[in-house]
Motif scaffolding. Sequence first.
Motif, PDB file in Angstrom:
ATOM      1  N   THR A   1       0.859  -1.173   0.000  1.00 27.41           N
ATOM      2  CA  THR A   1       0.000   0.000   0.000  1.00 27.41           C
ATOM      3  C   THR A   1       0.900   1.229   0.000  1.00 27.41           C
ATOM      4  O   THR A   1       2.108   1.129   0.180  1.00 27.41           O
ATOM      5  CB  THR A   1      -0.922   0.015   1.226  1.00 27.41           C
ATOM      6  OG1 THR A   1      -0.116   0.107   2.418  1.00 27.41           O
ATOM      7  CG2 THR A   1      -1.761  -1.261   1.292  1.00 27.41           C
ATOM      8  N   LEU A   2       0.310   2.394  -0.190  1.00 31.62           N
ATOM      9  CA  LEU A   2       1.125   3.598  -0.185  1.00 31.62           C
ATOM     10  C   LEU A   2       1.829   3.796   1.157  1.00 31.62           C
ATOM     11  O   LEU A   2       2.989   4.226   1.217  1.00 31.62           O
ATOM     12  CB  LEU A   2       0.241   4.814  -0.503  1.00 31.62           C
ATOM     13  CG  LEU A   2      -0.090   5.031  -1.993  1.00 31.62           C
ATOM     14  CD1 LEU A   2      -0.983   6.240  -2.152  1.00 31.62           C
ATOM     15  CD2 LEU A   2       1.184   5.198  -2.804  1.00 31.62           C
ATOM     16  N   ILE A   3       1.137   3.457   2.234  1.00 26.87           N
ATOM     17  CA  ILE A   3       1.744   3.617   3.554  1.00 26.87           C
ATOM     18  C   ILE A   3       2.887   2.637   3.741  1.00 26.87           C
ATOM     19  O   ILE A   3       3.966   2.987   4.253  1.00 26.87           O
ATOM     20  CB  ILE A   3       0.668   3.433   4.647  1.00 26.87           C
ATOM     21  CG1 ILE A   3      -0.380   4.534   4.535  1.00 26.87           C
ATOM     22  CG2 ILE A   3       1.304   3.437   6.024  1.00 26.87           C
ATOM     23  CD1 ILE A   3      -1.507   4.403   5.527  1.00 26.87           C
ATOM     24  N   SER A   4       2.697   1.391   3.327  1.00 28.08           N
ATOM     25  CA  SER A   4       3.762   0.399   3.490  1.00 28.08           C
ATOM     26  C   SER A   4       4.966   0.715   2.597  1.00 28.08           C
ATOM     27  O   SER A   4       6.117   0.462   2.978  1.00 28.08           O
ATOM     28  CB  SER A   4       3.229  -0.997   3.188  1.00 28.08           C
ATOM     29  OG  SER A   4       2.839  -1.110   1.831  1.00 28.08           O
ATOM     30  N   VAL A   5       4.709   1.282   1.414  1.00 28.84           N
ATOM     31  CA  VAL A   5       5.823   1.678   0.546  1.00 28.84           C
ATOM     32  C   VAL A   5       6.651   2.761   1.210  1.00 28.84           C
ATOM     33  O   VAL A   5       7.892   2.687   1.268  1.00 28.84           O
ATOM     34  CB  VAL A   5       5.288   2.159  -0.816  1.00 28.84           C
ATOM     35  CG1 VAL A   5       6.401   2.829  -1.617  1.00 28.84           C
ATOM     36  CG2 VAL A   5       4.716   1.001  -1.608  1.00 28.84           C
ATOM     37  N   ALA A   6       5.984   3.776   1.754  1.00 25.28           N
ATOM     38  CA  ALA A   6       6.702   4.864   2.415  1.00 25.28           C
ATOM     39  C   ALA A   6       7.440   4.365   3.656  1.00 25.28           C
ATOM     40  O   ALA A   6       8.589   4.760   3.916  1.00 25.28           O
ATOM     41  CB  ALA A   6       5.733   5.983   2.780  1.00 25.28           C
ATOM     42  N   ALA A   7       6.801   3.492   4.425  1.00 25.67           N
ATOM     43  CA  ALA A   7       7.438   2.977   5.637  1.00 25.67           C
ATOM     44  C   ALA A   7       8.638   2.101   5.308  1.00 25.67           C
ATOM     45  O   ALA A   7       9.696   2.195   5.959  1.00 25.67           O
ATOM     46  CB  ALA A   7       6.420   2.198   6.461  1.00 25.67           C
ATOM     47  N   THR A   8       8.507   1.253   4.290  1.00 27.65           N
ATOM     48  CA  THR A   8       9.626   0.389   3.901  1.00 27.65           C
ATOM     49  C   THR A   8      10.808   1.206   3.394  1.00 27.65           C
ATOM     50  O   THR A   8      11.967   0.931   3.741  1.00 27.65           O
ATOM     51  CB  THR A   8       9.173  -0.613   2.834  1.00 27.65           C
ATOM     52  OG1 THR A   8       8.070  -1.382   3.333  1.00 27.65           O
ATOM     53  CG2 THR A   8      10.299  -1.544   2.451  1.00 27.65           C
ATOM     54  N   ALA A   9      10.532   2.211   2.591  1.00 31.69           N
ATOM     55  CA  ALA A   9      11.610   3.060   2.084  1.00 31.69           C
ATOM     56  C   ALA A   9      12.291   3.825   3.223  1.00 31.69           C
ATOM     57  O   ALA A   9      13.522   3.979   3.231  1.00 31.69           O
ATOM     58  CB  ALA A   9      11.061   4.033   1.044  1.00 31.69           C
ATOM     59  N   THR A  10      11.500   4.278   4.184  1.00 33.21           N
ATOM     60  CA  THR A  10      12.088   5.003   5.323  1.00 33.21           C
ATOM     61  C   THR A  10      12.976   4.090   6.157  1.00 33.21           C
ATOM     62  O   THR A  10      14.091   4.469   6.552  1.00 33.21           O
ATOM     63  CB  THR A  10      10.978   5.589   6.194  1.00 33.21           C
ATOM     64  OG1 THR A  10      10.150   6.453   5.387  1.00 33.21           O
ATOM     65  CG2 THR A  10      11.556   6.388   7.348  1.00 33.21           C
ATOM     66  N   TRP A  11      12.515   2.877   6.428  1.00 32.89           N
ATOM     67  CA  TRP A  11      13.337   1.933   7.186  1.00 32.89           C
ATOM     68  C   TRP A  11      14.600   1.573   6.409  1.00 32.89           C
ATOM     69  O   TRP A  11      15.679   1.414   7.002  1.00 32.89           O
ATOM     70  CB  TRP A  11      12.535   0.677   7.504  1.00 32.89           C
ATOM     71  CG  TRP A  11      11.655   0.789   8.702  1.00 32.89           C
ATOM     72  CD1 TRP A  11      10.295   0.744   8.736  1.00 32.89           C
ATOM     73  CD2 TRP A  11      12.085   0.957  10.060  1.00 32.89           C
ATOM     74  NE1 TRP A  11       9.836   0.874  10.029  1.00 32.89           N
ATOM     75  CE2 TRP A  11      10.915   1.000  10.860  1.00 32.89           C
ATOM     76  CE3 TRP A  11      13.315   1.078  10.669  1.00 32.89           C
ATOM     77  CZ2 TRP A  11      10.967   1.166  12.244  1.00 32.89           C
ATOM     78  CZ3 TRP A  11      13.372   1.236  12.052  1.00 32.89           C
ATOM     79  CH2 TRP A  11      12.212   1.281  12.818  1.00 32.89           C
ATOM     80  N   ALA A  12      14.499   1.425   5.109  1.00 35.59           N
ATOM     81  CA  ALA A  12      15.693   1.129   4.303  1.00 35.59           C
ATOM     82  C   ALA A  12      16.709   2.262   4.396  1.00 35.59           C
ATOM     83  O   ALA A  12      17.923   2.019   4.477  1.00 35.59           O
ATOM     84  CB  ALA A  12      15.298   0.885   2.845  1.00 35.59           C
ATOM     85  N   ALA A  13      16.227   3.506   4.419  1.00 33.17           N
ATOM     86  CA  ALA A  13      17.137   4.641   4.561  1.00 33.17           C
ATOM     87  C   ALA A  13      17.800   4.647   5.938  1.00 33.17           C
ATOM     88  O   ALA A  13      19.000   4.942   6.061  1.00 33.17           O
ATOM     89  CB  ALA A  13      16.375   5.943   4.338  1.00 33.17           C
ATOM     90  N   ILE A  14      17.046   4.313   6.984  1.00 35.74           N
ATOM     91  CA  ILE A  14      17.623   4.256   8.335  1.00 35.74           C
ATOM     92  C   ILE A  14      18.705   3.177   8.406  1.00 35.74           C
ATOM     93  O   ILE A  14      19.787   3.384   8.985  1.00 35.74           O
ATOM     94  CB  ILE A  14      16.506   4.009   9.364  1.00 35.74           C
ATOM     95  CG1 ILE A  14      15.570   5.219   9.428  1.00 35.74           C
ATOM     96  CG2 ILE A  14      17.097   3.727  10.741  1.00 35.74           C
ATOM     97  CD1 ILE A  14      14.355   5.005  10.298  1.00 35.74           C
ATOM     98  N   ILE A  15      18.432   2.020   7.813  1.00 32.09           N
ATOM     99  CA  ILE A  15      19.443   0.953   7.789  1.00 32.09           C
ATOM    100  C   ILE A  15      20.667   1.403   7.010  1.00 32.09           C
ATOM    101  O   ILE A  15      21.815   1.107   7.382  1.00 32.09           O
ATOM    102  CB  ILE A  15      18.839  -0.322   7.185  1.00 32.09           C
ATOM    103  CG1 ILE A  15      17.702  -0.845   8.073  1.00 32.09           C
ATOM    104  CG2 ILE A  15      19.905  -1.401   6.994  1.00 32.09           C
ATOM    105  CD1 ILE A  15      16.940  -1.999   7.469  1.00 32.09           C
ATOM    106  N   GLY A  16      20.462   2.158   5.934  1.00 36.39           N
ATOM    107  CA  GLY A  16      21.591   2.673   5.159  1.00 36.39           C
ATOM    108  C   GLY A  16      22.452   3.631   5.969  1.00 36.39           C
ATOM    109  O   GLY A  16      23.692   3.609   5.857  1.00 36.39           O
ATOM    110  N   ILE A  17      21.840   4.470   6.792  1.00 37.56           N
ATOM    111  CA  ILE A  17      22.611   5.379   7.642  1.00 37.56           C
ATOM    112  C   ILE A  17      23.465   4.589   8.629  1.00 37.56           C
ATOM    113  O   ILE A  17      24.652   4.888   8.846  1.00 37.56           O
ATOM    114  CB  ILE A  17      21.665   6.344   8.376  1.00 37.56           C
ATOM    115  CG1 ILE A  17      21.008   7.303   7.376  1.00 37.56           C
ATOM    116  CG2 ILE A  17      22.411   7.131   9.443  1.00 37.56           C
ATOM    117  CD1 ILE A  17      19.971   8.209   7.992  1.00 37.56           C
ATOM    118  N   ILE A  18      22.878   3.561   9.229  1.00 39.18           N
ATOM    119  CA  ILE A  18      23.625   2.756  10.200  1.00 39.18           C
ATOM    120  C   ILE A  18      24.781   2.025   9.520  1.00 39.18           C
ATOM    121  O   ILE A  18      25.906   2.001  10.037  1.00 39.18           O
ATOM    122  CB  ILE A  18      22.670   1.768  10.893  1.00 39.18           C
ATOM    123  CG1 ILE A  18      21.614   2.541  11.690  1.00 39.18           C
ATOM    124  CG2 ILE A  18      23.444   0.824  11.812  1.00 39.18           C
ATOM    125  CD1 ILE A  18      20.526   1.664  12.269  1.00 39.18           C
TER     126      ILE A  18
END
Length: 418
Positions: A340-357
């Motif tokens: 869903t649009l919400i899950s797409v945004a949430a997944t992309a945000t978590w992927a960015a957080i993992i990338g920062i770490i």
Amino acid sequence: MSNTHAPRSAAPRRPDTRRRQVRGRVPGAKRTRPEPPAPETWAQRFRHYAPAAVLPLAVLALAVVAVCFGTILIGGWRLAYLPAAIGQTWLTLNAAPLRIDGVDLGAVPLLPAVGIVALVASRIRAATRRRVSVLDLAAILGLIVLTSLTLSGIALFMVSDASNVFAVAPPHPAAALLAPLGLHLAGFIFGIRPVVWRALARRVAVPPVVVESAHAAWQLVRDLLWAALAVYVLFLVLGQARVSEIGAAYPPLHWSGLLALAALTIAYLPNAAVATLSVLLGGSVDYAGASLSLFDATAVALPPLPIFAAVPPAVPAWAPALMLVPAAIAVRFVLTRDFTLISVAATATWAAIIGIILGLYASGTAGAYGVIGPDLWTLALLLFAWAGVCGLAAWLVALVRGRGEGAAAETGESGGED
């Protein structure tokens, strides 16, 4: 002769037909061990979960002491080096930067850190395999944080005290305490099963999409890292000639020196996987004041380590085609999930957080060569873009397909009425 004093023969006993009931001897029945009672007080929780939360780090600390003590004895060095060696080894294994003889090394090998995360996660998963409460998780988290800060604080004190005598310098206190703590918290996070995280999210009224998208983002990044590692190993094999050139920069090495170089190369493989992932996604890797991407490379002197033999002297024209590797991983990822649009945004945000770490741990200074590794913000932005664009495309395809199926169903119903 009389037999009056002969003993009488004992009367035969009647067989006892009664059978005693033997418990636990029923054929086919398995003896189950009763579960221990769940801890109810904080003191009981700390005692119950201390072996899982404290013991792995304590055993690791004792192993560091034993290895350093044995190395000093075998090498014939003074025991005065022991505190500095213990403290520096603990910090380095836990991905904290070090400074020796005025040389800063922030890009430490991450393979030991990965092993520490796996060790902590395995013990936490074993301790929480049964039903646990929110207070139990809080007790485990508190024990991990307290143990991590205590051991890292002791190591920092050892290095700081030895810096007055030897050519070592302690890292920044925040880096010395937070870098190991981040690894141990990662072990805690991976040790808790997803079903427990979902139950915890319901308990604290967090939408389930937060937990589901975090798990999905980690699976995507994990698959991308494995693919990046495979690409790196392939280029390392193809660059065997450069490995020989790097080896020629050293004086003649015995088998111990060659073994040390091989071990150092293997220990840096996680760093290489993160750097290769940044390149495959369209970013770059900084090294020695230059950068490497799929579109351009700067020819500079590289550190004399076999790990850099995979860096080509020039970027071939077909190099941008390597972006098909993460594209295939992303397509496979989105085809196995509903978005869903919400899950797409949430997944992309978590992927960015993992990338920062990942960028924080996989990059750092390396003496005169400057910063080596991917830029963490660029890596985070690329992971956000790839996960977001692929998830959005999958959502649009599902939306169009759903509307087409709905229109076909309405057409079929209207035709049936006629």
